[in-house]
Design a protein around this motif. Structure first.
Motif, PDB file in Angstrom:
ATOM      1  N   PRO A 232       8.010  10.014  -5.396  1.00 16.57           N
ATOM      2  CA  PRO A 232       9.210   9.549  -4.370  1.00 16.57           C
ATOM      3  C   PRO A 232       9.159   8.230  -4.620  1.00 16.57           C
ATOM      4  N   LYS A 233      10.411   7.513  -4.710  1.00 17.61           N
ATOM      5  CA  LYS A 233      10.764   6.089  -4.611  1.00 17.61           C
ATOM      6  C   LYS A 233      10.300   5.570  -3.309  1.00 17.61           C
ATOM      7  N   TYR A 234      10.794   5.978  -2.196  1.00 17.24           N
ATOM      8  CA  TYR A 234      10.443   5.355  -0.886  1.00 17.24           C
ATOM      9  C   TYR A 234       9.165   5.919  -0.146  1.00 17.24           C
ATOM     10  N   ALA A 235       8.208   5.459  -0.658  1.00 17.24           N
ATOM     11  CA  ALA A 235       6.857   6.066  -0.329  1.00 17.24           C
ATOM     12  C   ALA A 235       5.896   4.967   0.400  1.00 17.24           C
ATOM     13  N   ARG A 236       6.186   3.826  -0.145  1.00 12.28           N
ATOM     14  CA  ARG A 236       5.294   2.742   0.401  1.00 12.28           C
ATOM     15  C   ARG A 236       5.843   1.403   0.079  1.00 12.28           C
ATOM     16  N   GLY A 237       5.553   0.231   0.777  1.00 12.28           N
ATOM     17  CA  GLY A 237       5.896  -1.042   0.420  1.00 12.28           C
ATOM     18  C   GLY A 237       7.408  -1.237   0.842  1.00 12.28           C
TER      19      GLY A 237
END
Length: 274
Positions: A232-237
């Motif tokens: 997944p791209k939108y998992a952290r940060g």
């Protein structure tokens, strides 16, 4: 000797697992913005999944935030530890005002309305597609209600229809304060097509849900998130500049009991006057 070695290995494995699931990381961000009258500190907490972390209270107290934002899955879909989590919430509101939105787990509960009432009674600002304001910030809390098990099946089949939240964003855009959006689902920022949130005029979105990908493998990154699938791209940060998305890796676990190289996380955001 073999049995002793095996016993030591088993003990070391459980110590390792405990450390992975309980060692809390603190991630800090600074945002400069000309809409802020006074410097503002936000503590962002997400995905407790009914686990009352004592260390989180301790760290949050030391940070002395102006507000605390909880982006869903505070209580899991079995309503486990409800009374403990209500007592825990009473401790959080002693530190700073708490702004809370729902996640997919709360939305699966038969006693959803009762739980929302109880959270309001302990002092949470429960935002169900509603707007709240502080002296410095206007906050839109979204109740997307999009990750029931039937929704996952529809997404897999390509038949899922995302809700159009444009009316709420247009209401948010009427304010000249710093515009903060609380959304449980980070992929809604720009990972969906016509109704993505990044098209709207706001400053910052805080999200959780992805649990940092549950396992973060060296040289590979996050492995899996519901709603995003593998890698997944939108998992952290953080993503983008304005609007900016900051994703918490969360604190607890749901169905899968082990985090790997992905400690529970507290996110600290300092918004400073430009």
């Amino acid at each position: 000797m073999i049995w002793l070695a095996l016993a030591v290995l088993v003990i070391l494995f459980f110590v390792f697992c405990y450390y992975q699931n309980n060692k809390i990381d603190k991630s800090e961000y600074e945002i400069k913005n000309d809409k802020i009258k006074d410097d503002t500190k936000i503590v962002h907490l997400s995905d407790f999944h009914s686990k009352p972390f004592g260390k989180v209270i301790e760290i949050t107290e030391k940070e002395k935030p102006d507000i605390i934002c909880i982006t869903g899955d505070y209580i899991n879909d079995k309503c486990k530890n409800k009374e403990k989590m209500l007592a825990y919430g009473r401790e959080l509101v002693k530190i700073a005002p708490v702004y809370y939105i729902t996640g997919n787990h709360e939305r699966r509960l038969d006693n959803f309305d009762e739980l929302m009432k109880e959270l309001k009674e302990i002092g949470f600002n429960v935002l169900l597609n509603e707007i709240a304001e502080t002296d410095n910030i206007i906050i839109l809390g979204l109740d997307e209600n999009q990750a029931d098990f039937s929704d996952y099946r529809a997404r897999k089949n390509g038949t899922f229809v995302y809700r159009n939240m444009s009316a709420y964003f247009k209401a948010l855009e009427q304010s000249d304060k710093f515009r903060l959006v609380l959304s449980h689902f980070p992929e809604n920022f720009e990972g969906i097509k016509e109704v993505n949130y990044s098209q709207y005029d706001f400053d910052l979105q805080l999200s959780g849900h992805a649990h940092g990908g549950q396992w973060i493998m060296p040289f590979v990154g996050p492995l899996f998130s519901p709603g995003q699938g593998v890698f997944p791209k939108y998992a952290r940060g953080s993503f983008g500049e304005r609007p900016k998305l900051i994703v918490s890796r969360g604190l607890g676990n749901s169905e899968f009991p082990l985090r790997l190289f992905n400690h529970p996380e507290i996110v600290i955001i300092d918004i400073k006057k430009a």
